[in-house]
Design a protein around this motif. Structure first.
Motif, PDB file in Angstrom:
ATOM      1  N   ARG A   1     144.818  73.267 -26.327  1.00  0.00           N
ATOM      2  CA  ARG A   1     144.165  74.581 -26.355  1.00  0.00           C
ATOM      3  C   ARG A   1     144.719  75.467 -27.470  1.00  0.00           C
ATOM      4  NH1 ARG A   1     145.062  79.321 -22.482  1.00  0.00           N
ATOM      5  NH2 ARG A   1     143.170  80.582 -22.661  1.00  0.00           N
TER       6      ARG A   1
ATOM      7  N   ASN B   1     143.753  65.765 -20.975  1.00  0.00           N
ATOM      8  CA  ASN B   1     143.453  66.732 -19.910  1.00  0.00           C
ATOM      9  C   ASN B   1     144.372  66.450 -18.735  1.00  0.00           C
ATOM     10  OD1 ASN B   1     139.788  66.563 -20.148  1.00  0.00           O
ATOM     11  ND2 ASN B   1     141.275  67.571 -21.467  1.00  0.00           N
TER      12      ASN B   1
ATOM     13  N   LEU C   1     151.729  71.675 -16.034  1.00  0.00           N
ATOM     14  CA  LEU C   1     151.085  72.295 -17.202  1.00  0.00           C
ATOM     15  C   LEU C   1     152.083  72.956 -18.142  1.00  0.00           C
ATOM     16  CD1 LEU C   1     148.069  73.954 -15.335  1.00  0.00           C
ATOM     17  CD2 LEU C   1     148.001  71.884 -16.741  1.00  0.00           C
TER      18      LEU C   1
ATOM     19  N   GLY D   1     146.052  77.516 -19.669  1.00  0.00           N
ATOM     20  CA  GLY D   1     145.214  76.361 -19.916  1.00  0.00           C
ATOM     21  C   GLY D   1     143.770  76.780 -19.767  1.00  0.00           C
ATOM     22  N   GLN D   2     142.877  75.853 -20.085  1.00  0.00           N
ATOM     23  CA  GLN D   2     141.448  76.137 -20.001  1.00  0.00           C
ATOM     24  C   GLN D   2     140.822  75.226 -18.954  1.00  0.00           C
ATOM     25  OE1 GLN D   2     139.541  76.200 -23.820  1.00  0.00           O
ATOM     26  NE2 GLN D   2     137.494  75.840 -22.974  1.00  0.00           N
ATOM     27  N   VAL D   3     140.053  75.806 -18.046  1.00  0.00           N
ATOM     28  CA  VAL D   3     139.373  75.014 -17.019  1.00  0.00           C
ATOM     29  C   VAL D   3     138.070  74.505 -17.617  1.00  0.00           C
ATOM     30  CG1 VAL D   3     138.510  74.976 -14.666  1.00  0.00           C
ATOM     31  CG2 VAL D   3     140.347  76.575 -15.279  1.00  0.00           C
TER      32      VAL D   3
ATOM     33  N   ILE E   1     143.362  80.906 -15.838  1.00  0.00           N
ATOM     34  CA  ILE E   1     144.561  80.436 -15.112  1.00  0.00           C
ATOM     35  C   ILE E   1     145.637  81.488 -15.341  1.00  0.00           C
ATOM     36  CG2 ILE E   1     146.178  78.534 -14.744  1.00  0.00           C
ATOM     37  CD1 ILE E   1     144.198  76.694 -16.166  1.00  0.00           C
TER      38      ILE E   1
ATOM     39  N   ILE F   1     143.988  80.525 -10.267  1.00  0.00           N
ATOM     40  CA  ILE F   1     142.861  80.708 -11.186  1.00  0.00           C
ATOM     41  C   ILE F   1     141.952  81.815 -10.675  1.00  0.00           C
ATOM     42  CG2 ILE F   1     140.977  79.571 -12.407  1.00  0.00           C
ATOM     43  CD1 ILE F   1     142.257  76.918 -11.894  1.00  0.00           C
TER      44      ILE F   1
ATOM     45  N   ARG G   1     139.165  69.596 -14.549  1.00  0.00           N
ATOM     46  CA  ARG G   1     139.940  69.104 -15.684  1.00  0.00           C
ATOM     47  C   ARG G   1     140.462  70.305 -16.446  1.00  0.00           C
ATOM     48  NH1 ARG G   1     137.152  63.469 -17.563  1.00  0.00           N
ATOM     49  NH2 ARG G   1     138.640  63.634 -19.262  1.00  0.00           N
ATOM     50  N   ILE G   2     141.765  70.291 -16.691  1.00  0.00           N
ATOM     51  CA  ILE G   2     142.413  71.397 -17.394  1.00  0.00           C
ATOM     52  C   ILE G   2     142.829  70.930 -18.787  1.00  0.00           C
ATOM     53  CG2 ILE G   2     144.277  73.108 -17.325  1.00  0.00           C
ATOM     54  CD1 ILE G   2     142.492  73.295 -14.865  1.00  0.00           C
TER      55      ILE G   2
END
Lengths: 355, 355
Positions: free
Chosen positions: B232, B248, B271, B282-284, B292, B302, B318-319
């Motif tokens: 990310r 991921n 993470l 992180g990005q969902v 998050i 989240i 998935r992160i």
């Protein structure tokens, strides 16, 4: 003749046995004096060695956060484990059921979805039902039912399932807000009693509030974790002193590129990036004015501007980390030391148990 | 029939083989087009599997940050390793010498103290001298000599030692400041040539500047690490797209305590706490508006307030992590996947090699 720590390769973890023992004893004495049962959280040390010592000193069982950690502890002979986590998905429920065959096991739930998973898994275990506590969000804003009424409703659901038994309430109180958590729990306990579902156990925890555990008079057990080692964040919160802290990371100064900058061989892969609201990534023992201002994965950058004496390349330093628990998770082994000598180097058996 | 990822227990790491392969190939093509040799840094994947693939595609060797990582890679049959780190203390120098017997090895130094350690260790190895590059602080503010003149002086010291050979210059350029690093290196290279000590290798690196590697025309090799997976932080810097990202973390929603809050079974132990200047841990994937906003060790919090659809308890997400490299270090295994199927689950052989 035990090895001197100077012979260890760095970075490595030093755990002072005398300090850890004193920390465990002090907390057990406090719990005994106040009639609170201790159920230590092993996330901090991840070592069967210390879990057993905690039990010897009077703990009623241990707490693990992940199934994999509980399996390691069961393998080591620990017999009473609380897993305050929503266990979900068939593969994990299968592992949970296997684990329940060999230890006295408790878990938590905070939704009907989770309870249904347990009930389906343990439907044929009415002779040895799974003990399920309701997780309560008493202010921390993480998992947990949101109201005492919701706690009662979920307790009723659990109690009505074949193979499950309602075990009580569990919460992780917000730091410094024990009174709020207490009020929440008192109301829930009262409503449960009225509903004919008295909470056998009311479990709270967290090292930051450890010396206030007795204020939540309704709680029957307390689950501290970090109290065995303490760390810089707990010193900052006034829970312990630097001299109480039992876990250090031993590092080497690998570079002195400028008059004021030192680079150590420990970065985020050894100290973690956890700041926990503080400035700097740890405390350099013996150099109170030094600031660990930056970490990359394998390097730590320290500013010694304010330190009258400054370390040389090759000098070893002891770092008090901000947060002890994740440091335990980053090392395959820790060195149990007494003074400057290594008593034993042991494997961190429950390290890396992510699921 | 390969396993579907739905059968994996969470949290776990998924590495998309097709994306990783495309990332490796694209970087190798770029390097080939610009006449730069690649010497990938294995800190990101920590896997002999990918190290070998990087070599097959045209890399001239690999880079490891710690001796322990290099030992794992040597055990796996890798033959050319650069260790851009100051190796200090007798026990490590012994390991270094043992390693030098079985691979083509290069190291760095940025002080006379470090050079003296190498010289003492390799004094009887004049027939197979250790290749030592001078680490230069060309702007990043970590290790490294501070001026081109200091680089020349250290090169001269190395060249004068029996058992050592001066190998050139190494730097880790500050992100986005390649021109500054270039000027530094050019001056040092010129002065070295004048001193009769030409730099055989000028090694730079870092994925953030990977597509500008050719701008430092004097550099002979480049050491990118994260380019195999991206993450990310590199998407935020415009170096790659989300669709390029190969690593991921697969997680499960374990609690939906409120209308907008979800709790996943991955916290800082999966993470990391690395923010790298960004908001959120992180990005969902599939939920672009989810944030998050908090991690504890085993829980991720989240906020789905801004997401029209919200996940249910038990749903898998998935992160895309902020920083791929430390995630590799937190898992004993990674799942190599193609689409939604697991091709192979492999051990992260160089994980946890702290020294």
């Amino acid at each position: 003749m035990p090895r001197h720590i100077d012979t260890l390769q760095t970075p490595c973890v030093l755990v002072d046995l005398d300090r850890a023992e004193a920390n465990l004893q002090r907390a057990q004495d406090y719990a005994d004096a106040h009639g609170v049962r201790l159920r230590p959280h092993i996330k901090t040390h991840k070592l069967p060695f210390f879990a057993k010592r905690q039990l010897e000193l009077g703990a009623i069982g241990i707490t693990c956060q992940k199934l994999g950690e509980a399996e390691v502890m069961a393998d080591a002979g620990i017999e009473d484990i609380f897993l305050p986590y929503n266990i979900i998905a068939p593969e994990k429920l299968y592992r949970l059921k296997e684990l329940a065959k060999r230890v006295t096991l408790s878990v938590t739930a905070d939704s009907a979805f989770v309870v249904d998973g347990y009930a389906e898994t343990f439907a044929d275990s009415a002779h040895a039902p799974l003990n399920v506590l309701v997780e309560c969000d008493s202010g921390a804003g993480r998992c947990g039912v949101q109201t005492p009424d919701a706690a009662v409703a979920l307790a009723r659901l659990i109690a009505g399932k074949r193979g499950l038994v309602f075990g009580g309430l569990m919460t992780y109180p917000p730091a410094g807000d024990a009174p709020g958590a207490r009020k929440w729990l008192e109301e829930a306990a009262e409503k449960l009693a009225e509903a004919g579902l008295p909470a056998k156990t009311i479990s709270t925890g967290g090292t930051p509030d450890i010396w206030r555990a007795h204020e939540t008079t309704i709680a029957t057990e307390y689950r501290p974790g970090t109290y065995i080692y303490y760390d810089r964040s707990l010193v900052a919160r006034g829970v312990a002193t630097v001299e109480d802290c039992a876990l250090n990371v031993l590092v080497t100064v690998v570079s002195r590129p400028t008059e004021t900058r030192a680079i150590i061989d420990a970065g985020s892969k050894a100290l973690t990036s956890d700041l926990l609201g503080m400035t700097g990534y740890g405390q350099v023992l013996g150099y109170p004015d030094a600031v660990i201002y930056g970490l990359s994965e394998e390097h730590g950058n320290i500013d010694f501007t304010a330190s009258a004496t400054k370390p040389k390349v090759g000098e070893r330093l002891r770092i008090l980390p901000n947060h002890a628990c994740p440091v335990s998770n980053l090392f395959d082994h820790v060195n149990l030391v007494s003074g400057d000598h290594v008593v034993e180097t042991i494997e961190v058996a429950a390290r890396g148990r992510v699921d």
